[in-house]
Design an enzyme around this catalytic site. Structure first.
Site, mmCIF file in Angstrom:
data_model
loop_
_atom_site.group_PDB
_atom_site.id
_atom_site.type_symbol
_atom_site.label_atom_id
_atom_site.label_comp_id
_atom_site.label_asym_id
_atom_site.label_seq_id
_atom_site.Cartn_x
_atom_site.Cartn_y
_atom_site.Cartn_z
ATOM 1 N N ARG A 226 42.327 25.411 -35.767
ATOM 2 C CA ARG A 226 43.339 26.429 -36.068
ATOM 3 C C ARG A 226 42.928 27.250 -37.278
ATOM 4 O O ARG A 226 43.159 28.461 -37.340
ATOM 5 C CB ARG A 226 44.689 25.750 -36.297
ATOM 6 N N PHE A 242 49.430 28.678 -23.709
ATOM 7 C CA PHE A 242 49.743 27.250 -23.790
ATOM 8 C C PHE A 242 50.044 26.890 -25.254
ATOM 9 O O PHE A 242 49.499 25.925 -25.794
ATOM 10 C CB PHE A 242 48.599 26.388 -23.256
ATOM 11 N N ASP A 264 54.198 29.752 -23.406
ATOM 12 C CA ASP A 264 54.173 28.395 -22.858
ATOM 13 C C ASP A 264 55.151 28.335 -21.693
ATOM 14 O O ASP A 264 56.173 29.029 -21.693
ATOM 15 C CB ASP A 264 54.549 27.355 -23.913
ATOM 16 N N ASN A 292 54.481 31.141 -17.103
ATOM 17 C CA ASN A 292 53.341 30.408 -16.575
ATOM 18 C C ASN A 292 52.089 31.237 -16.834
ATOM 19 O O ASN A 292 51.982 32.379 -16.366
ATOM 20 C CB ASN A 292 53.520 30.161 -15.072
ATOM 21 N N ASP A 311 44.411 27.192 -24.964
ATOM 22 C CA ASP A 311 44.495 25.774 -25.374
ATOM 23 C C ASP A 311 45.345 25.026 -24.346
ATOM 24 O O ASP A 311 46.452 24.569 -24.648
ATOM 25 C CB ASP A 311 45.110 25.677 -26.767
ATOM 26 N N CYS A 351 40.820 19.550 -23.523
ATOM 27 C CA CYS A 351 41.089 18.267 -24.180
ATOM 28 C C CYS A 351 40.922 17.092 -23.215
ATOM 29 O O CYS A 351 41.369 15.982 -23.508
ATOM 30 C CB CYS A 351 42.498 18.261 -24.778
#
Length: 407
Positions: A226, A242, A264, A292, A311, A351
């Site tokens: 960040r 996101f 989000d 979305n 992300d 992730c």
């Protein structure tokens, strides 16, 4: 082994032996050749090679595909409170070494296998420790571990009000454990009466809802990523996809972005992001939208944003769904690359450890080719140091983060 040991024995295949001696801490169902001593699920067992050589001790679970989670490779270890106190102190001393003092109030204190606590995650949000236990054997000794955890941190002058358990995950069902969440009762102490707390990360204040937020309530692993985004954001028009509770968006705004749109699909997450923007005096810069991302990106105009952040949550949590997940990653990255003007900036990450570095880079190459752009790499990063990567345990190396200029 020099002395008789009190634990049942699990003999494993040469493949399993190679994995353990290579540093991996798991024995899978198909690697077990024999079980002696009739261990119950959650019991400590010794793991031995086909020739009877001792390889380590760990927690057994016949219901799990991971039959044994190794706890120790030292035959002299005795798994008493002092053992767990040493493990806790070792993990805490590591954080004190790799992080600045002001960062210790908001960090991951225990990162499972990377800290030699099988299946245990503990995040710290100010005075609250949020724990998640995914290993039956460790769940059975958590009373000792949790008491030592609080004792060690308080002895170091840390203000700890209590431990909140976030054991509301489906994986516990597969391990033979009930799901649930709530305050853990510390001996002789009243249960705290709150489920939200404030933290400060990178100079930005957040309210963490550790009862209802995703995972333990806040994603700590992108802390320094960040900061990297904030350094590039000055004067930019930023789209944060996101966004969850708005962390990348707020760092971009604090870094001097001209305007930030935080998106989000979760209305709850968007409301949290909106509250966090207001709390930091950034509401005039940050616009929070529930949408979305897959639907939104095709509707946007090229050049509408000159910095896009991707992300997403883990698109795959198994090898079986990796191909479909990579198609999802490619779709959002392709769309983002098409939207950015020449010279625009892209932050993109994954992730999921199943979306390996090789697969992720291959996907980015394909997305850039199809979008008709070239990527100039600024940085390649991973998770923050409080989520250490243990070599030989690929599952601990999961976060891929890239910063590019699109040329």
């Amino acid at each position: 082994m020099k002395a008789e040991r009190p634990y049942p024995q699990i003999a494993i295949t040469p493949k399993g032996e190679a994995a353990l001696t290579g540093g991996h801490p798991w024995v899978y169902e198909g690697e077990v050749t024999s079980v002696s001593g009739a261990p119950a699920d959650g019991d400590l067992v010794d793991v031995v090679s086909r020739r009877g050589s001792w390889l380590g001790a760990g927690f057994y679970n016949s219901r799990s595909l991971i039959r044994v989670r190794l706890l120790s490779r030292n035959p002299n270890d005795r798994f008493d409170p002092d053992f767990w106190a040493r493990r806790v102190k070792y993990a805490w001393d590591y954080r004190k070494t790799v992080m600045a003092p002001e960062e210790l109030t908001c960090c991951r204190v225990i990162f499972g296998e990377a800290d030699h606590f099988p299946g245990l995650t503990v995040d710290r949000f100010g005075p609250v420790l949020v724990a998640q236990v995914l290993c039956l054997g460790l769940d059975r000794v958590k009373d000792v571990i949790f008491s030592q955890l609080v004792r060690v941190l308080r002895a170091d002058g840390q203000d700890i009000a209590g431990i909140y358990e976030r054991n509301d995950v489906a994986l516990r069902d597969k391990e033979g454990m009930a799901q649930g969440k709530g305050w853990y009762p510390l001996a002789g102490e009243p249960l705290p009466d709150f489920t939200r707390t404030d933290i400060v990360e990178n100079g930005i204040r957040y309210t963490v809802d550790f009862e209802n937020g995703q995972k333990t309530g806040f994603f700590l692993d992108q802390k320094y990523n960040r900061q990297a985004v904030a350094r590039l954001a000055r004067g930019k028009t930023v789209l944060d996809c996101f966004t969850h509770t708005g962390s990348f968006a707020l760092n971009a705004a604090r870094g001097g972005a001209a305007r930030v749109t935080a998106v989000d699909v979760s209305e709850f997450a968007v409301e949290c992001a909106r509250e966090n923007a207001a709390r930091n005096g950034l509401s005039q810069v940050v616009d929070c939208v529930a949408a979305n991302v897959f639907d939104l990106l095709p509707q946007l105009q090229k050049g509408q944003y000159d910095f896009i952040i991707l992300d997403p949550p883990a698109f795959t949590k198994s090898r079986q769904t990796t191909r479909r997940a990579m198609a999802g990653y490619k779709e959002i990255n392709y769309r983002a690359m098409r939207l950015l003007p020449r010279g625009g900036y892209l932050a993109t990450c994954s992730c999921s450890h199943f979306a390996t570095e090789e697969l992720f880079r291959k996907m980015l190459h394909a997305a850039a080719r199809d979008a008709g752009v070239q990527l100039r790499q600024i940085e390649a990063r991973q998770q923050s140091a409080d989520h250490p990567i243990l070599w030989g345990v690929e599952e601990t190396s999961y976060l891929k983060f890239y910063l590019f200029q699109v040329v």
